[in-house]
Motif scaffolding. Structure first.
Motif, PDB file in Angstrom:
ATOM      1  N   GLY A   1       9.677  62.850  35.491  1.00  0.00           N
ATOM      2  CA  GLY A   1       9.224  61.482  35.709  1.00  0.00           C
ATOM      3  C   GLY A   1       7.984  61.190  34.890  1.00  0.00           C
ATOM      4  N   TYR A   2       8.142  60.351  33.867  1.00  0.00           N
ATOM      5  CA  TYR A   2       7.054  60.088  32.925  1.00  0.00           C
ATOM      6  C   TYR A   2       6.524  58.667  33.125  1.00  0.00           C
ATOM      7  N   GLY A   3       6.222  58.368  34.384  1.00  0.00           N
ATOM      8  CA  GLY A   3       5.577  57.096  34.683  1.00  0.00           C
ATOM      9  C   GLY A   3       4.074  57.208  34.512  1.00  0.00           C
ATOM     10  N   GLN A   4       3.345  56.308  35.160  1.00  0.00           N
ATOM     11  CA  GLN A   4       1.894  56.297  34.971  1.00  0.00           C
ATOM     12  C   GLN A   4       1.240  57.582  35.470  1.00  0.00           C
ATOM     13  N   ILE A   5       1.676  58.081  36.615  1.00  0.00           N
ATOM     14  CA  ILE A   5       1.103  59.327  37.133  1.00  0.00           C
ATOM     15  C   ILE A   5       1.510  60.494  36.252  1.00  0.00           C
ATOM     16  N   GLY A   6       2.781  60.532  35.857  1.00  0.00           N
ATOM     17  CA  GLY A   6       3.252  61.616  35.012  1.00  0.00           C
ATOM     18  C   GLY A   6       2.501  61.694  33.692  1.00  0.00           C
ATOM     19  N   ARG A   7       2.293  60.540  33.062  1.00  0.00           N
ATOM     20  CA  ARG A   7       1.568  60.533  31.786  1.00  0.00           C
ATOM     21  C   ARG A   7       0.128  60.994  31.969  1.00  0.00           C
ATOM     22  N   TYR A   8      -0.504  60.524  33.030  1.00  0.00           N
ATOM     23  CA  TYR A   8      -1.895  60.907  33.296  1.00  0.00           C
ATOM     24  C   TYR A   8      -1.996  62.418  33.532  1.00  0.00           C
ATOM     25  N   LEU A   9      -1.042  62.955  34.317  1.00  0.00           N
ATOM     26  CA  LEU A   9      -1.031  64.391  34.580  1.00  0.00           C
ATOM     27  C   LEU A   9      -0.821  65.186  33.303  1.00  0.00           C
ATOM     28  N   CYS A  10       0.065  64.708  32.438  1.00  0.00           N
ATOM     29  CA  CYS A  10       0.318  65.405  31.169  1.00  0.00           C
ATOM     30  C   CYS A  10      -0.946  65.492  30.327  1.00  0.00           C
ATOM     31  N   GLU A  11      -1.728  64.419  30.301  1.00  0.00           N
ATOM     32  CA  GLU A  11      -2.976  64.434  29.532  1.00  0.00           C
ATOM     33  C   GLU A  11      -3.940  65.470  30.097  1.00  0.00           C
TER      34      GLU A  11
ATOM     35  N   ALA B   1      11.900  56.533  29.883  1.00  0.00           N
ATOM     36  CA  ALA B   1      10.558  56.313  29.338  1.00  0.00           C
ATOM     37  C   ALA B   1      10.462  56.788  27.892  1.00  0.00           C
ATOM     38  N   LYS B   2       9.618  56.107  27.136  1.00  0.00           N
ATOM     39  CA  LYS B   2       9.331  56.525  25.770  1.00  0.00           C
ATOM     40  C   LYS B   2       8.193  57.530  25.794  1.00  0.00           C
ATOM     41  N   VAL B   3       8.386  58.660  25.133  1.00  0.00           N
ATOM     42  CA  VAL B   3       7.360  59.697  25.079  1.00  0.00           C
ATOM     43  C   VAL B   3       6.796  59.715  23.659  1.00  0.00           C
ATOM     44  N   ALA B   4       5.670  59.053  23.475  1.00  0.00           N
ATOM     45  CA  ALA B   4       5.096  58.908  22.144  1.00  0.00           C
ATOM     46  C   ALA B   4       4.175  60.065  21.771  1.00  0.00           C
ATOM     47  N   ASN B   5       3.579  60.710  22.759  1.00  0.00           N
ATOM     48  CA  ASN B   5       2.633  61.793  22.500  1.00  0.00           C
ATOM     49  C   ASN B   5       3.399  63.059  22.126  1.00  0.00           C
ATOM     50  N   GLU B   6       3.158  63.564  20.922  1.00  0.00           N
ATOM     51  CA  GLU B   6       3.882  64.741  20.446  1.00  0.00           C
ATOM     52  C   GLU B   6       3.557  65.989  21.255  1.00  0.00           C
ATOM     53  N   ALA B   7       2.426  65.978  21.947  1.00  0.00           N
ATOM     54  CA  ALA B   7       2.047  67.128  22.771  1.00  0.00           C
ATOM     55  C   ALA B   7       2.846  67.189  24.062  1.00  0.00           C
ATOM     56  N   HIS B   8       3.564  66.111  24.384  1.00  0.00           N
ATOM     57  CA  HIS B   8       4.399  66.071  25.577  1.00  0.00           C
ATOM     58  C   HIS B   8       5.847  66.222  25.143  1.00  0.00           C
ATOM     59  N   GLY B   9       6.347  67.416  25.196  1.00  0.00           N
ATOM     60  CA  GLY B   9       7.677  67.689  24.654  1.00  0.00           C
ATOM     61  C   GLY B   9       8.800  67.167  25.524  1.00  0.00           C
ATOM     62  N   ARG B  10       9.585  66.266  24.982  1.00  0.00           N
ATOM     63  CA  ARG B  10      10.705  65.698  25.735  1.00  0.00           C
ATOM     64  C   ARG B  10      11.909  66.626  25.637  1.00  0.00           C
ATOM     65  N   VAL B  11      12.450  67.016  26.794  1.00  0.00           N
ATOM     66  CA  VAL B  11      13.591  67.928  26.838  1.00  0.00           C
ATOM     67  C   VAL B  11      14.570  67.444  27.900  1.00  0.00           C
ATOM     68  N   GLN B  12      15.671  68.140  28.019  1.00  0.00           N
ATOM     69  CA  GLN B  12      16.619  67.884  29.100  1.00  0.00           C
ATOM     70  C   GLN B  12      16.208  68.706  30.324  1.00  0.00           C
ATOM     71  N   LEU B  13      16.665  68.277  31.486  1.00  0.00           N
ATOM     72  CA  LEU B  13      16.241  68.907  32.730  1.00  0.00           C
ATOM     73  C   LEU B  13      16.523  70.410  32.777  1.00  0.00           C
ATOM     74  N   PRO B  14      17.692  70.893  32.365  1.00  0.00           N
ATOM     75  CA  PRO B  14      17.928  72.346  32.435  1.00  0.00           C
ATOM     76  C   PRO B  14      16.890  73.150  31.645  1.00  0.00           C
ATOM     77  N   GLN B  15      16.500  72.666  30.458  1.00  0.00           N
ATOM     78  CA  GLN B  15      15.496  73.382  29.670  1.00  0.00           C
ATOM     79  C   GLN B  15      14.142  73.352  30.358  1.00  0.00           C
ATOM     80  N   LEU B  16      13.778  72.197  30.915  1.00  0.00           N
ATOM     81  CA  LEU B  16      12.498  72.101  31.609  1.00  0.00           C
ATOM     82  C   LEU B  16      12.442  73.093  32.765  1.00  0.00           C
TER      83      LEU B  16
END
Length: 288
Positions: free
Chosen positions: A112-122, A138-153
């Motif tokens: 979940g990459y909403g407002q809380i998720g993004r803040y936590l990632c930072e 959600a769009k994941v613009a920050n390259e430090a936040h790697g977007r993957v599929q759930l099984p990989q996560l």
């Protein structure tokens, strides 16, 4: 709320426990607005309110830092066994000195990459954690936040934080298959809603050592609190839905609601209005 208690009111301001049901809106012909001093309006029948021309408003999320900090604290607690050691000391025992886990260098998976998720990632990146994210919308613009599929996560994360919105699509998202895919010895943290977790599957994962432990601020008990059966488990730390309960978060939503009421009294649909296009009764206040 009993309709008779609000008889003659033009504006009702409520917390999230008060339902806005069809009976309420049908029985209050003078009601102009129903203002929720919270984000959650799932127990408000917006369609019924719109049918009667009643405006529905909600507050924005003022608890983003508070909830993200709760997740961060829960991860530290789990990794260093703080609550467990404290419990032993309180019981008159001397806890064993167990090797802990530091956050730096660990992998955090955020569902979940909403407002809380993004803040936590930072916060996690600032602490030197590797961050993986799952969110199909959600769009994941920050390259430090790697977007993957759930099984990989699930397979690669040392800590899995559940922050997705509760919908039909996410009901029991964390089920037996999901917990089975988690990295052995990982920790699970839920600060979203209990609806996202199959509690039987979570209990199995805890009892069988599939995961090392979990932290819960939410669950399927009343008021979205952790279920007592899970909360008492020896591998669980639990809090009574306090992730966003800080003075700053409360003040944010309270003052925003006050500003909404000020706009409504001028006959304007404020920021946070849910059904402004159907709020025909607002015109009464403009006429005043």
């Amino acid at each position: 709320m009993q309709p008779i208690a609000a008889c003659g009111c033009e504006i009702i301001v409520t917390h999230r426990h008060v339902p806005g049901d069809p009976e309420l809106f049908a029985s209050l012909p003078g009601l102009v607005a129903f203002c929720r001093c919270a984000v959650d309006i799932r127990n408000v029948n917006v369609a019924a309110a719109s049918e009667h021309g009643v405006l529905i408003t909600r507050a924005s999320a003022g608890f983003i830092p508070a909830t993200a900090e709760w997740v961060l604290g829960a991860m530290i607690d789990l990794g260093r066994r703080i609550s467990f050691s404290t419990g032993d000391y309180h019981a008159g025992k001397v806890p064993a000195s167990v090797m802990g886990r530091q956050l730096k260098g660990a992998t955090l998976g955020v569902i979940g990459y909403g407002q809380i998720g993004r803040y936590l990632c930072e916060l996690a990146v600032a602490l030197g954690m590797r961050v993986l994210v799952v969110d199909p919308y959600a769009k994941v613009a920050n390259e430090a936040h790697g977007r993957v599929q759930l099984p990989q996560l699930l397979a690669e994360s040392d800590f899995v934080a559940c922050l997705a919105v509760a919908t039909q699509e996410t009901e029991n998202l964390m089920n037996d298959l999901a917990f089975a895919k988690m990295k052995p010895g990982a920790f699970f943290v839920n600060a979203s809603r209990g609806n996202l977790v199959d509690e039987t599957a979570l209990l199995w994962a805890l009892d069988n050592g599939r995961i090392a432990g979990c932290a819960l601020d939410v669950g399927r008990a009343s008021d979205q609190m952790p279920s007592p059966g899970l909360a008492r488990h020896p591998r669980v730390i639990a809090t009574p839905h306090i992730g966003g309960l800080t003075p700053q978060a409360t003040e944010h939503q309270a003052m925003e609601t006050v500003a909404q009421v000020a706009d409504i009294l001028q006959g304007r649909a404020p920021k946070g209005a849910v059904n402004a296009d159907r709020a025909s009764r607002l015109a009464r206040l403009r006429d005043d």
